[in-house]
Design an enzyme around this catalytic site. Structure first.
Site, PDB file in Angstrom:
ATOM      1  N   GLY A 197      23.298  30.304  39.139  1.00  0.00           N
ATOM      2  CA  GLY A 197      24.562  29.513  38.938  1.00  0.00           C
ATOM      3  C   GLY A 197      25.491  30.186  37.833  1.00  0.00           C
ATOM      4  O   GLY A 197      25.646  31.343  38.093  1.00  0.00           O
ATOM      5  N   GLY A 198      25.814  29.555  36.663  1.00  0.00           N
ATOM      6  CA  GLY A 198      26.647  29.885  35.868  1.00  0.00           C
ATOM      7  C   GLY A 198      26.118  31.263  35.201  1.00  0.00           C
ATOM      8  O   GLY A 198      26.989  31.950  34.654  1.00  0.00           O
ATOM      9  N   GLY A 432      50.396  58.547  49.206  1.00  0.00           N
ATOM     10  CA  GLY A 432      50.241  57.873  47.796  1.00  0.00           C
ATOM     11  C   GLY A 432      48.801  57.878  47.270  1.00  0.00           C
ATOM     12  O   GLY A 432      48.691  57.645  46.052  1.00  0.00           O
ATOM     13  N   ALA A 433      47.717  58.284  48.096  1.00  0.00           N
ATOM     14  CA  ALA A 433      46.608  58.397  47.434  1.00  0.00           C
ATOM     15  C   ALA A 433      46.428  59.818  46.469  1.00  0.00           C
ATOM     16  O   ALA A 433      45.713  59.693  45.560  1.00  0.00           O
ATOM     17  CB  ALA A 433      45.551  58.613  48.457  1.00  0.00           C
TER      18      ALA A 433
END
Length: 542
Positions: A197-198, A432-433
């Site tokens: 859960g949380g 771009g890498a």
């Protein structure tokens, strides 16, 4: 979120009643101390022998056995040991054990102060109530104030349902403190049982997450809820076990085979980190010669850019004694992120891994490396980037899932980092890498390259097909023309010295001297002082 197991703590009370009647003499100090020792002993023993047996039967250690493994012997100092909840209703007023299911305090790891909170699953299943949360809040505040790392040993069943919204508010206080201390002190989460859960957002917000195979689970909604909503049958382990988070979701930084191994690795990680962002990482005496040559590097990396190899072998050759501590070793394996030492000083290493997906950058690799770069920068750990990258992974899945946005995270992390940054180009660095992998153009302090390096927009074959496509198509012998143009493109634009001639590489070095070059460069940059513009914070592409 569940109530937890409370059968073994029914009627528990560790605080004695009045020691003397109205007409009796008050007890002397010695008897008071003796009574205190008895109260402490009962608190340390836990709710009952049966609860301890059940914990061991699950394959798990008790909370105090874990603390004994984490801290140097005799150094742990517990606080609020006698704290008890004050809730009423649903039978809670009859079940008020000391510690309220969480042990908090501080001790020493290799002689350095470390704070901890550790759930005791034997008490209310380690579930979080108001008093439980306030104890955690206090130790978190102390860790931040003292400027010391915080380790959480998680083995709890979530919010204590019987305490309602006060339990939920307790989690909110934990989350707020983790964020406030982020980048200020190292925060390490160790999952040693359920975390549901949380409660899962606390580990997710911290710097490092350790899990243990077969006994650790993390998930927002459990198998029962999943089946009710989706009809899918899934076990706890399949849904949120250590293997899943170590290799699929990436939520676990480290996956270990046992609690003992896990806590040993936590101790080792702490030895590589500073106590806070105002200090430097610990330095050890190094007996590995800084000028040591490594002739093996001449053979590990094949000159053919299409052949793979294991980047870990390169790292082993250049760092002190070949030792490094890898993060997320089973997730996004096409990039390596690890801590190591050069001449006794801690360094963060980011390296493409040609042995996995040819070392391309994809969504997961970009996120993994970006997080690691940010962590190193937050705690003044220099960065060495080992580059052998063919580009970003192409495909509709990557584009539609946001490779532009996720790739920008790594670019942002490097551009924002002010620690010493050194790039080493081993072989290929395309498109771009190349830029994203800490090139000089985005702020690397130094860039070195091996004689086999190829820095270009793309590989020679692809470039020739684009630039000379019309000539190739019109030629009587297209393959011969293509081969000739590929050779020309490689000779003109992809030779090892092209980038050096234009100042984009500081030096082309003998691979065998890589360690010596890095040791010298890191020593020179140790006094680097770079500052970002005044601002509240940047706007990281989330």
């Amino acid at each position: 979120m569940v109530a937890g197991e409370a059968a073994d703590v029914k009627g528990t009370t560790d605080v004695p009643g009045p020691a003397a009647g109205a007409d009796e003499e008050p007890p002397d100090m010695r008897s008071g101390v003796a009574e205190l020792l008895q109260v402490r002993a009962r608190a340390e023993q836990g709710p009952s022998p049966r609860a301890t047996e059940q914990q061991h039967a699950r394959g798990k250690l008790t909370v105090r056995e874990r603390l004994d493994l984490l801290f140097d012997p005799g150094t742990f100092r517990e606080i609020e040991q006698l704290r008890r909840h004050r809730a009423t209703g649903f039978g809670l007023q009859d079940r008020r054990p000391s510690t309220d299911g969480v042990v908090t305090g501080w001790g020493e790891v290799a002689g350095r102060t470390v704070f901890v909170y550790a759930h005791d699953f034997r008490i209310f299943g380690g579930s979080l109530g108001e008093a439980h949360a306030e104890k955690i809040h206090k130790v978190m505040d102390l860790a931040e104030a003292a400027g010391a790392p915080l380790v959480s040993l998680n083995d709890g069943a979530g919010a204590r349902i019987q305490e309602g919204v006060t339990a939920l508010a307790g989690y909110g206080g934990i989350f707020r403190r983790i964020v406030r201390a982020s980048g200020v002190i190292p925060q390490i989460s160790v999952i040693l049982g359920p975390c549901a859960g949380g409660a899962t957002y606390a580990p997710a917000l911290t710097d490092f997450v350790f899990m243990v195979r077969d006994t650790s689970q993390m998930y927002i909604t459990g198998p029962d809820v999943v089946k009710a909503v989706t009809g899918e049958d899934v076990t706890h382990e399949q849904l949120g076990g250590a293997q899943v988070h170590g290799s699929v979701s990436g939520a676990a930084t480290h996956v270990c085979d046992s609690e003992r191994e896990c806590l040993e690795e936590v101790r080792y990680l702490l030895s590589l980190l500073p106590s806070n962002n105002r200090e430097l990482p610990p330095v050890v005496v190094a007996d590995d010669p800084p000028e040591r040559r490594s002739e093996a590097l001449l053979d590990i990396v094949p000159p053919d850019p299409k052949r793979s190899y294991d980047m870990r072998a390169v790292i082993e050759e250049i760092v002190d004694h070949g030792e490094f501590f890898e993060m997320h070793s089973r997730w996004a394996t096409n990039i390596i992120c690890a801590f190591a030492r050069f001449e006794g000083h801690v360094v963060g290493i980011v390296g493409n891994q040609p042995a996995a997906m040819a070392g391309v950058l994809d969504i997961h690799a970009s996120e993994k490396a970006a997080r690691f770069v940010q962590t190193c920068d937050a705690f003044s750990i220099p960065l060495v980037t080992l580059v052998d990258v063919p580009g970003f992974l192409p495909g509709t899945d990557q584009e539609h899932d946001g490779i532009i946005r996720h790739g920008a995270k790594l670019l942002y992390a490097y551009c924002n980092a002010t620690v010493p940054r050194i790039q080493v180009i081993l072989r290929k660095a395309y498109g771009g890498a190349y830029i994203v992998m800490d090139s000089r153009s985005i702020g690397a302090d130094l860039s070195f390259a091996w004689p086999t390096n190829e820095i270009a927009v793309m590989g020679a074959e692809g470039a020739a097909n684009v630039v000379f496509r019309r000539e190739i198509a019109a030629a009587p012998d297209p393959e011969a023309v293509r081969a000739q143009r590929i050779k020309e493109y490689r000779q003109e634009l992809m030779h090892p010295y092209y980038a050096a001639q234009r100042g984009l590489v500081d030096d082309v070095i003998d691979p065998a001297e890589t360690r010596a070059v890095l040791v010298d460069a890191l020593a020179m940059l140790r006094s680097k002082d770079a500052r970002l513009p005044s601002r509240k914070h940047g706007n990281l592409p989330m």
